[in-house]
Scaffold this active site. Sequence first.
Site, PDB file in Angstrom:
ATOM      1  N   GLU A 210      33.357  43.579  39.409  1.00  0.00           N
ATOM      2  CA  GLU A 210      33.263  42.803  40.741  1.00  0.00           C
ATOM      3  C   GLU A 210      34.858  42.237  41.097  1.00  0.00           C
ATOM      4  O   GLU A 210      35.960  42.469  40.620  1.00  0.00           O
ATOM      5  CB  GLU A 210      33.224  40.701  39.564  1.00  0.00           C
ATOM      6  CG  GLU A 210      32.375  40.628  39.371  1.00  0.00           C
ATOM      7  CD  GLU A 210      32.165  39.603  38.588  1.00  0.00           C
ATOM      8  OE1 GLU A 210      33.178  38.133  38.913  1.00  0.00           O
ATOM      9  OE2 GLU A 210      31.103  39.298  37.505  1.00  0.00           O
TER      10      GLU A 210
ATOM     11  N   GLU B 144      32.472  38.709  31.195  1.00  0.00           N
ATOM     12  CA  GLU B 144      33.722  37.725  31.193  1.00  0.00           C
ATOM     13  C   GLU B 144      33.634  37.406  29.547  1.00  0.00           C
ATOM     14  O   GLU B 144      34.290  35.772  29.695  1.00  0.00           O
ATOM     15  CB  GLU B 144      33.811  36.663  32.241  1.00  0.00           C
ATOM     16  CG  GLU B 144      33.754  38.054  33.622  1.00  0.00           C
ATOM     17  CD  GLU B 144      34.281  36.723  35.104  1.00  0.00           C
ATOM     18  OE1 GLU B 144      34.001  35.683  34.574  1.00  0.00           O
ATOM     19  OE2 GLU B 144      34.237  37.439  36.087  1.00  0.00           O
TER      20      GLU B 144
END
Length: 617
Positions: free
Chosen positions: A392, A288
């Site tokens: 995710e 991320e």
Amino acid sequence: MLVIASILLLLVAIAVPVAVVLSRKSSSSSSPSTSTPVVTVIPWDGSTSGANGSTTWSTSADGSAFTYVNEFGGEWQYDPTNPLGPGGKSQSWGKRIGEEEWVWGQDIVRGVNIGGWLVTEPFICPDLYERWINKTDIAVVDEWTLALAMGDKLAEEMERHYSTFITEEDFAQIAGAGLNWVRIPIGFWAIETIGDEPLLPKVSWKYFLKAIEWCRKYGIRIYLDLHALPGSQNGWNHSGKAGSVNFLNGAMGLANAQRTLSYIKTFTEFISQDQYKDVVPMMGIVNEILWATIGETSVKSFYSAAYETIRNVTGIGADKGPYLIIHEGFQGTAVWEGFLEGADRLALDQHPYLAFMNDYISTPDEMASKACAWAAATNRSQSAFGVTLGGEWSAAINNCGLWLNGIGSSPGGYDCAKWDAWASYTDDDLKAIKNVALASMDALQNWFFWTWKIGESSVLKTSSSPLWNYKLGREHGWIPKDPREAAGFCAGILKADEMNLFDGKFPASATGSASGVVSPTQMSSWAFPPASMAPSFTAMSVLPTYTATGTFVALGVPTFAGAPPTAKGASAGPTPTVQAGSGWTTGDEGAKQKFVAIQGCAYPDAWNAATAAATPC
Ligand SMILES: *[C@@H]1O[C@H](CO)[C@@H](O)[C@H](O)[C@H]1NC(C)=O
Ligand SMILES: *[C@@H]1O[C@H](CO)[C@@H](O)[C@H](O)[C@H]1NC(C)=O
Ligand SMILES: *[C@@H]1O[C@H](CO)[C@@H](O)[C@H](O)[C@H]1NC(C)=O
Ligand SMILES: *[C@@H]1O[C@H](CO)[C@@H](O)[C@H](O)[C@H]1NC(C)=O
Ligand SMILES: CC(=O)N[C@H]1CO[C@H](CO)[C@@H](O)[C@@H]1O
């Protein structure tokens, strides 16, 4: 659930006359009930593999054993005299580790993240945080402040967490749930910490090694996910330290990136060794990354430097070390088409979360349709870019759940009382959430749910954030018992012109069947270091840097315990002689190329220099 498990274990124990059952009572009465481990000790019968219903012995050789439950035809395999030999098969359709090759485009990743384990998160292991919140005057909000609060109890507390939150049986259960991969977040502190970084160094690596052993045994492949980087790549609590972004941002942005390249090399050297490469075939380099703060040029320039670092270790081609996973930076998959064109086994990771869309009106069915809408772009990216993963996602359609948005946060705008109370879900609720899960699985094709389990809160005495808990959801009906059920789910929802079938053909370089020569234009467009650094440095020469003159140290290799005792009171077998490697793939262990601080140079705080002035040495 634990009660059922212990009854099963008792049954096994009764069937074996010499069995000894030990019940280790939890020391603290305020701890939630799940922290009472029941250990069954049974003499080893010599078996080195088994199918559903068989007894399997812990690789720790303490004689503890449990029943392997896998109704999908999986097999565990572990020979204590040859622990690096061929491993298990997650399901009948699984690819046996060390013997059968994973084929992208045919085999499908159905995985879970092992979140909250080697990188902790308040919402995933609330109990660990609850032990330290309000105990000192440190405001505990992330692993960094947790470590500070723990003080001289740090090693003891973290090791207790590592050894109890996830155990061997979790991996057996993951295979038993029809899953075949895990994504394991790890922090840079698995390698080392420097200066006054309070995080516990090196110990999480010991547990990552155990995960490799267990995954081999149960036939599960690992995506190693570098989740927390020096300086923090996104400023979120799960990057190790909440607050500012100091990775490729601010005065220490370059130095932190250089340090990260050394850690990427260290991890790559370990997992590319012949003994481990079949168990850890993927590595994510930056979880991320915050493109919005860091900027496109720095993100891409770092990715290209990491690519070169990794492929310099592994070489080019299908069986040469891990696939290299890059996160799309929350920009969508399409912007990555053409990036480092020709690169060997470069794969893309996206994390689409319905929970964080601030959507307060859609019904669960509408949410499922929104998840299906991810499919076309995902399929397109597989054809145009290469392997594209949903690294995710969760079944959550809101941001409810204890500390989901950080310690002390309280979500607004949703009926959280309803969605937190998983034991009261109606059949309609269960079906609606399960459809969201099926839609997400089908749309993402190759996926990792976030996360395998959420620990109980010692305050709430239940599992909070249920829609993020795969294990609980599978037991209670909002996650499918068999994830293959998802196949074709979106075809029943999307219109024909919203479909985009992927024909299983990736660009040749994406799966290791090309030369790996990267487009020279791409390489020169994204040279490292970038020409400027956010937020406002136009001249890189003013930024402090590290120097590549430190000595690389290999990560430790595993040691193996030998065979469990074959009779009550007997001792474990001798430790086997194994070639566990040196921790290093290339010949340059000890090479003086590791990025370290320049002697005598005063640097700004590497974790708090996002707005500081640059002071070159
Ligand atoms: C699998 O093993 C479990 C535990 O022994 C048993 O309860 C179950 O019936 C078995 N399932 C099948 C399909 O044989
Ligand atoms: C910590 O203290 C705050 C303020 O008194 C309180 O709201 C909170 O519930 C406490 N948290 C824990 C885990 O004890
Ligand atoms: C990769 O190897 C080449 C050739 O040895 C070298 O010139 C280059 O600097 C290396 N790149 C990295 C990032 O290590
Ligand atoms: C994506 O491609 C897969 C593989 O061909 C297919 O099963 C799936 O239906 C496709 N999804 C969409 C929305 O086209
Ligand atoms: C303050 C902070 O970083 N909060 C984050 C902690 O992690 C959760 C779960 O990923 C996020 O939702 C929060 O934004």
